[in-house]
Design an enzyme around this catalytic site. Structure first.
Site, PDB file in Angstrom:
ATOM      1  N   HIS A  11      -2.812   7.764   4.501  1.00  0.00           N
ATOM      2  CA  HIS A  11      -1.940   8.799   3.939  1.00  0.00           C
ATOM      3  C   HIS A  11      -2.717  10.076   3.631  1.00  0.00           C
ATOM      4  O   HIS A  11      -3.944  10.091   3.544  1.00  0.00           O
ATOM      5  CB  HIS A  11      -1.268   8.283   2.657  1.00  0.00           C
ATOM      6  CG  HIS A  11      -2.245   7.956   1.575  1.00  0.00           C
ATOM      7  ND1 HIS A  11      -2.868   8.915   0.804  1.00  0.00           N
ATOM      8  CD2 HIS A  11      -2.740   6.764   1.152  1.00  0.00           C
ATOM      9  CE1 HIS A  11      -3.679   8.338  -0.059  1.00  0.00           C
ATOM     10  NE2 HIS A  11      -3.629   7.028   0.132  1.00  0.00           N
ATOM     11  N   GLU A  82      -1.352  -0.848  -0.618  1.00  0.00           N
ATOM     12  CA  GLU A  82      -2.768  -0.722  -0.979  1.00  0.00           C
ATOM     13  C   GLU A  82      -3.209  -1.863  -1.898  1.00  0.00           C
ATOM     14  O   GLU A  82      -2.398  -2.548  -2.522  1.00  0.00           O
ATOM     15  CB  GLU A  82      -2.997   0.640  -1.651  1.00  0.00           C
ATOM     16  CG  GLU A  82      -4.414   0.924  -2.137  1.00  0.00           C
ATOM     17  CD  GLU A  82      -5.487   0.919  -1.061  1.00  0.00           C
ATOM     18  OE1 GLU A  82      -5.627  -0.084  -0.335  1.00  0.00           O
ATOM     19  OE2 GLU A  82      -6.245   1.915  -0.972  1.00  0.00           O
TER      20      GLU A  82
END
Length: 197
Positions: A11, A82
């Site tokens: 990201h 994550e």
């Protein structure tokens, strides 16, 4: 038979990636700079097509995917979230080292969160899903998850992710050396050339 290529993208920049705080399951947005970089990533990926596009459920990955032009095709994959940092969520490594000078994420994991084996098990499930897709796949996620993913792709233990660095909005290419798909390789890692200029 065409050899599948798996593209993984971290990201774009967030306030915590900029400050160096561990950002696991805290769902924070991209910065304006992170959004601009996500658009540059889209220009890098322009013209490529994928049988599947997967993204972490966190908004920083989903927004990067959207700004890169793949939001309409993306499927949310909970296993691609994550690393859960538990008590170290939002904490910088140098602050952790004040109490635990020898602490290493990939070796020790996080109190109240995950260890490398748990993240590796999730990465293995995502890899299985990607290999079942039968073509080129694009995956958006976060740094430590993708580092473990890269290690598992080539058969290293999850802790092997410690040996891969990954910048925000970086692109990786994973594939196979031969068409019989028994020799997974990393073709490109931490490519940020699309962010130049």
């Amino acid at each position: 038979m065409a050899i599948p290529v798996i593209y993984t993208a971290r990201h774009g920049e967030t306030e915590w990636s900029l400050s160096g705080q561990h950002t696991g399951v805290t769902d924070i947005p991209l910065t304006a700079h992170g959004e601009a970089d996500a658009r540059k990533l889209g220009a890098r990926l322009k013209g490529l097509s994928f049988v599947k596009v997967f993204t972490s459920p966190l908004q920083r990955a989903r927004r990067t995917c959207e700004l890169a032009g793949f939001g309409g095709q993306a499927e949310i994959v909970p296993d691609a979230i994550e690393w859960n940092y538990g008590q170290y969520e939002g904490v910088k490594t140098h602050d952790i080292h004040k109490d635990r000078p020898d602490w290493d994420l990939f070796r020790d994991g996080c109190p109240g969160g995950e260890d490398a084996a748990a993240v590796g098990a999730r990465a293995d499930r995502v890899i299985e899903r990607i290999r079942a897709a039968g073509g080129d796949v694009l995956l958006f996620s976060s740094s430590h998850f993708l580092r473990v993913f890269g290690a598992r792709w080539i058969g290293l233990p999850p802790s092997g992710g410690a040996n891969f660095v990954l910048s925000t909005t970086a692109l990786n290419e994973l594939s196979y050396e031969h068409s019989h798909l028994t020799e997974p390789v990393i073709r490109v890692w931490n490519d940020t050339s699309h962010l130049a200029g």
